[in-house]
Enzyme design. Structure first.
Site, short mmCIF file in Angstrom:
data_model
loop_
_atom_site.label_atom_id
_atom_site.label_comp_id
_atom_site.label_asym_id
_atom_site.label_seq_id
_atom_site.Cartn_x
_atom_site.Cartn_y
_atom_site.Cartn_z
N GLN A 157 -14.52 25.66 21.41
CA GLN A 157 -13.30 26.25 20.88
C GLN A 157 -13.65 27.42 19.96
O GLN A 157 -14.81 27.62 19.59
CB GLN A 157 -12.50 25.20 20.11
CG GLN A 157 -13.25 24.56 18.96
CD GLN A 157 -12.60 23.30 18.44
OE1 GLN A 157 -11.56 22.89 18.89
NE2 GLN A 157 -13.23 22.66 17.46
N ASP A 215 -16.94 13.13 23.08
CA ASP A 215 -15.59 13.31 23.59
C ASP A 215 -14.80 12.01 23.35
O ASP A 215 -15.29 10.92 23.67
CB ASP A 215 -15.64 13.64 25.08
CG ASP A 215 -14.26 13.68 25.70
OD1 ASP A 215 -13.50 14.61 25.39
OD2 ASP A 215 -13.95 12.77 26.50
N ALA A 216 -13.62 12.12 22.78
CA ALA A 216 -12.84 10.93 22.42
C ALA A 216 -12.52 10.08 23.65
O ALA A 216 -12.56 8.84 23.59
CB ALA A 216 -11.55 11.34 21.71
N ASP A 262 -5.73 12.64 15.93
CA ASP A 262 -5.31 13.98 15.50
C ASP A 262 -6.00 15.02 16.37
O ASP A 262 -7.13 15.43 16.09
CB ASP A 262 -5.67 14.17 14.02
CG ASP A 262 -5.22 15.52 13.49
OD1 ASP A 262 -4.47 16.22 14.19
OD2 ASP A 262 -5.63 15.89 12.37
N ASP A 279 -11.93 18.14 10.39
CA ASP A 279 -11.96 18.81 9.08
C ASP A 279 -12.20 17.86 7.93
O ASP A 279 -12.45 18.28 6.79
CB ASP A 279 -10.66 19.60 8.84
CG ASP A 279 -9.42 18.76 9.11
OD1 ASP A 279 -9.42 17.56 8.77
OD2 ASP A 279 -8.44 19.32 9.66
N HIS A 309 -1.20 15.31 5.82
CA HIS A 309 -2.11 14.17 5.77
C HIS A 309 -1.54 12.99 5.01
O HIS A 309 -1.90 11.84 5.30
CB HIS A 309 -3.46 14.63 5.21
CG HIS A 309 -4.20 15.54 6.14
ND1 HIS A 309 -4.19 16.91 6.02
CD2 HIS A 309 -4.93 15.26 7.25
CE1 HIS A 309 -4.89 17.43 7.00
NE2 HIS A 309 -5.35 16.47 7.76
#
Length: 550
Positions: free
Chosen positions: A266, A387-388, A405, A333, A308
């Site tokens: 990305q 990778d999720a 998220d 993040d 959040h």
């Protein structure tokens, strides 16, 4: 090979400029293929009817040099057009497109397709010209067009692999186009030498290289201007303000630079407030910034606490218990992790993030560590770079809560993470009394865009089909453009007996119980379960809605 690379670069550029990736990627490919046909027909008319006295090798040289110039300048051209339209014509474009399904940025893409079409036409000329030059191959009973087509198809594969694994992961799209153009020039020289063609015209070659060099020198500044025009000139302001006045080009140049971080997965853009400053090319602790992933909004540092706090604390209060073992998918993040670590009852957090660049920034960049309080360095946190989808598929443990998220599903790759198959893995990884919290772009009843409300039904229907009989949307809204946040809680089992009363966490908040914040509950969303709307890998309903209907 070079032509397909140019086309893929433009298709990628148009896809990331617009929210409708599938639409623009598909149309760009279609326009390029149609242009190839036009070029081939023009070549047949030109060569077959003797409308040119040029030697085929000379004509091929002209075509190749034109491709070098167009290819090197294509992305630069789109960036420049985008900047000019934003500076000079944004109110007119907004007025023109407001009652149509066309987005303002689509005007830039429409014009940019001219470059794609021109490259396709020139590329279509190549095969008939090469066939003429290979005419001697007929002596061995070899059809020159067959040989050329075979090499062309292999070149298409090579160009695609080069685009995927070399150019886009490590270079900007403009740099990638320029590098491809230089390879195009070198290949043309070698090809013409093989045919013992007339000597390479030094003036023509130097002119092409000079233009390409000029483009290469100005690529960085053109990209920065295009990014500033995107992030600092508001389409919403142009739509709502009759006295809207765009900044001058000179002022735009003096706005804070957009910081760009790139990985194979990305591109991150960190945007500072558009004050007229010339100092500081890096973000400093405490300086407000907004983060975009592949040009899509991710967080605003001034308002991230609203997101959040709703994402983490409202579900915990609703479930009236603090989960001990937690899985976070995405959220690289470290901000959701920061909030969860405020509970002493949390014993372990496993955080799965695909992009190592995001992990590195969250752990070391002062702009992030100032916000996340070094949460990813906490001994309770285990970081997994994976990778999720793959992680959940392989994982055998279970969790008390899973917080999900991800960027919104603008592409097929991202839509996997909103699919029936993915949510089935989420269900399998939850304890019986656990819960999942998902960031989802839901449409509330008071939203004027009710034609998009079907997206609520897609998310809810997919979760229900995956084994979550209870789905409950919620959210919060502040006073700024980025403050509307919507989520979904999903339970793997229907609770027995009365639901526990909402238990307000005994920690301080900035937004969650602030009277100035609007709270959205289940009743504020309309949701209908419909199995025909389930989004899966094999029936991507969500992409159809996002790319075609919205």
């Amino acid at each position: 090979m070079c032509s397909i690379t140019y086309e893929l670069l433009l298709a990628r550029l148009f896809a990331v400029m617009s929210d409708r990736e599938i639409v623009w990627h598909s149309l760009t490919i279609a326009i390029y293929v149609a242009a190839l046909g036009v070029g081939t027909l023009l070549a047949e008319r030109t060569l077959g009817r003797g409308r040119t006295n040029l030697h085929p090798a000379t004509l091929l040289l002209i075509i190749e040099l034109a491709l070098v110039v167009l290819g090197s300048a294509a992305v630069f051209f789109v960036w420049s057009i985008h900047t000019w339209l934003r500076l000079e014509m944004l109110p007119e474009i907004v007025s023109l497109t407001q009652d149509t399904p066309i987005h303002p940025v689509d005007i830039t893409i429409f014009i940019g397709q001219m470059a794609c079409f021109a490259i396709g036409v020139l590329s279509g000329f190549e095969i008939p010209l090469l066939a003429r030059l290979y005419e001697s191959g007929r002596r061995q009973n070899i059809d020159p067009e067959t040989r050329i087509l075979g090499v062309n198809y292999l070149g298409t594969l090579g160009g695609t692999l080069l685009f995927l694994y070399v150019l886009t992961p490590f270079f900007t799209l403009g740099e990638a186009a320029w590098i491809t153009a230089m390879a195009n020039f070198a290949g043309a020289v070698v090809l013409l030498a093989l045919f013992e063609a007339p000597k390479l015209s030094a003036p023509a070659a130097l002119t092409a290289l000079g233009i390409s060099a000029l483009v290469g020198v100005n690529l960085s500044s053109a990209e920065q201007l295009a990014l500033k025009a995107t992030y600092y000139i508001s389409v919403l302001d142009a739509k709502n303000n009759s006295d809207f006045q765009a900044p001058t080009r000179a002022n735009l140049k003096n706005f804070n630079p957009v910081l760009v971080e790139r990985s194979p997965y990305q591109t991150l853009h960190m945007v500072r407030p558009p004050r007229l400053e010339t100092a500081a090319n890096r973000l400093l602790p405490g300086v407000p910034f907004t983060l975009y992933i592949d040009r899509h909004f991710q967080i605003a540092s001034q308002h991230e606490a609203l997101y959040h706090e709703f994402f983490v604390h409202y579900p915990i209060g609703l479930m009236a218990k603090v989960p001990e073992k937690i899985l976070i998918l995405g959220a690289g993040d470290g901000l959701a992790t920061r909030e969860l670590l405020r509970y002493e009852g949390v014993k372990s957090i496993t955080q799965v993030e695909l992009d190592p660049m995001m992990i590195s920034l969250a752990k070391t960049h002062p702009a992030f560590t100032n916000l996340n309080k070094n949460s990813l360095l906490n001994p309770k946190v285990t970081l997994v770079q994976d990778d999720a989808f793959t992680y959940l598929k392989r994982n055998t443990g279970q969790y008390d809560a899973i917080f999900i998220d991800f960027p919104y599903p603008f592409s097929f790759d991202l839509s996997r993470l909103y699919s029936l198959e993915f949510y089935s893995f989420v269900r399998r990884n939850l304890n019986a009394g656990g819960f999942a919290v998902l960031d989802m772009p839901l449409i509330a009843r008071n939203n004027i865009n009710q034609s998009a409300r079907v997206i609520n039904d897609i998310f809810a229907s997919t979760l229900t089909e995956a084994g979550f009989p209870v789905v409950s949307p919620f959210g919060g809204e502040g006073a700024t453009t980025f403050d509307l946040e919507t989520f979904m809680i999903a339970l793997p089992e229907v609770p027995q007996g009365a639901a526990p009363p909402f238990k307000k966490p005994s920690i301080p908040f900035r937004y969650l119980y602030n009277d100035s914040i609007r709270h959205y509950r289940h009743r504020d969303f309309e949701i209908n379960i419909n199995r025909k709307l389930v989004h899966s890998l094999f029936k991507p309903t969500l992409l159809t809605v996002r790319n075609v209907l919205l």
